[in-house]
Scaffold this motif. Sequence first.
Motif, PDB file in Angstrom:
ATOM      1  N   ALA A   1      44.019  67.492 -17.451  1.00  0.00           N
ATOM      2  CA  ALA A   1      44.680  67.334 -16.150  1.00  0.00           C
ATOM      3  C   ALA A   1      44.335  68.470 -15.198  1.00  0.00           C
ATOM      4  CB  ALA A   1      46.195  67.261 -16.348  1.00  0.00           C
TER       5      ALA A   1
ATOM      6  N   THR B   1      39.371  70.125 -11.907  1.00  0.00           N
ATOM      7  CA  THR B   1      39.410  69.852 -10.463  1.00  0.00           C
ATOM      8  C   THR B   1      39.023  68.412 -10.150  1.00  0.00           C
ATOM      9  OG1 THR B   1      37.172  70.730 -10.245  1.00  0.00           O
ATOM     10  CG2 THR B   1      38.996  72.247  -9.793  1.00  0.00           C
ATOM     11  N   ASP B   2      38.191  67.807 -10.992  1.00  0.00           N
ATOM     12  CA  ASP B   2      37.757  66.429 -10.755  1.00  0.00           C
ATOM     13  C   ASP B   2      38.572  65.414 -11.564  1.00  0.00           C
ATOM     14  OD1 ASP B   2      36.777  67.204 -13.225  1.00  0.00           O
ATOM     15  OD2 ASP B   2      34.829  66.230 -12.963  1.00  0.00           O
ATOM     16  N   ALA B   3      39.681  65.854 -12.154  1.00  0.00           N
ATOM     17  CA  ALA B   3      40.474  64.970 -13.015  1.00  0.00           C
ATOM     18  C   ALA B   3      41.102  63.837 -12.214  1.00  0.00           C
ATOM     19  CB  ALA B   3      41.563  65.771 -13.719  1.00  0.00           C
ATOM     20  N   ARG B   4      41.071  62.680 -12.851  1.00  0.00           N
ATOM     21  CA  ARG B   4      41.763  61.505 -12.309  1.00  0.00           C
ATOM     22  C   ARG B   4      42.683  60.982 -13.397  1.00  0.00           C
ATOM     23  NH1 ARG B   4      39.346  56.922 -10.222  1.00  0.00           N
ATOM     24  NH2 ARG B   4      38.703  56.628 -12.317  1.00  0.00           N
ATOM     25  N   LEU B   5      43.708  60.245 -13.013  1.00  0.00           N
ATOM     26  CA  LEU B   5      44.693  59.745 -13.964  1.00  0.00           C
ATOM     27  C   LEU B   5      44.050  58.965 -15.124  1.00  0.00           C
ATOM     28  CD1 LEU B   5      47.682  59.538 -14.755  1.00  0.00           C
ATOM     29  CD2 LEU B   5      47.777  57.429 -13.395  1.00  0.00           C
TER      30      LEU B   5
ATOM     31  N   VAL C   1      42.744  61.379 -17.767  1.00  0.00           N
ATOM     32  CA  VAL C   1      43.825  62.101 -18.444  1.00  0.00           C
ATOM     33  C   VAL C   1      44.535  61.147 -19.411  1.00  0.00           C
ATOM     34  CG1 VAL C   1      45.923  63.463 -18.153  1.00  0.00           C
ATOM     35  CG2 VAL C   1      44.067  63.674 -16.487  1.00  0.00           C
TER      36      VAL C   1
ATOM     37  N   GLY D   1      50.940  64.886 -12.060  1.00  0.00           N
ATOM     38  CA  GLY D   1      50.109  65.567 -11.083  1.00  0.00           C
ATOM     39  C   GLY D   1      48.947  64.727 -10.587  1.00  0.00           C
ATOM     40  N   HIS D   2      48.618  63.646 -11.306  1.00  0.00           N
ATOM     41  CA  HIS D   2      47.498  62.771 -10.918  1.00  0.00           C
ATOM     42  C   HIS D   2      47.948  61.352 -10.599  1.00  0.00           C
ATOM     43  CE1 HIS D   2      44.607  65.841 -11.879  1.00  0.00           C
ATOM     44  NE2 HIS D   2      45.310  66.086 -12.958  1.00  0.00           N
TER      45      HIS D   2
END
Length: 197
Positions: free
Chosen positions: A84, A87-91, A94, A140-141
């Motif tokens: 998570a 910086t490039d994380a998406r739901l 995760v 957070g996403h």
Amino acid sequence: MTQRSRPEDRRPANDGPRAAARNRAALIAAAREIYAQSGLDAPLSAIARRAGVGQGVLYRHFPDRAALAVAVLEENVGQIEQAAARTDARLPEVLGVLTWHQTESAAFVGVLHEDGEGAHPGAGRFARTLSRRVEAALRGHLPPDHALAARPEDLMLAVAMVSGAVTGPTREQRERRALAAWRLLGVEVGPVRPYQE
């Protein structure tokens, strides 16, 4: 007559801290596998055997059963938080990491949804702390218009529902059921794998 030892008969060189780190990682991986098969009350001797170390090594790293379980569960949650934090994380990505841990670790599934103290003293408080950390990593996403954002409780209720579907004797079967549950909830999930830097 003195018999000379052959190179293959010699004990491996002591790698010191590197060996300790490898042994600790092997114990955590073995515990995760054994817990998936037998739960948190699995014999520690089975975990040491699976890790390829003696019980003395296990106890040097983990003085008791609770310390080993905490290390496994902390690693599970830590990987979700690391995924998570990218910086490039998406739901979906995760959720892929979360789903991998759900399919790998029955103990993780159990502790995420532990309401009371159960058979393990202090487990309820620890479980609630871990569950809040997982929720914060996911939330957070979570886009405001996402299906799981309608009500505050929906996100972790969906995680619980998927956890309930994670059954079966093999990891592949558990993964198929988890992905089917997410699909029925209308939630996109990325590749199901552990966190990779």
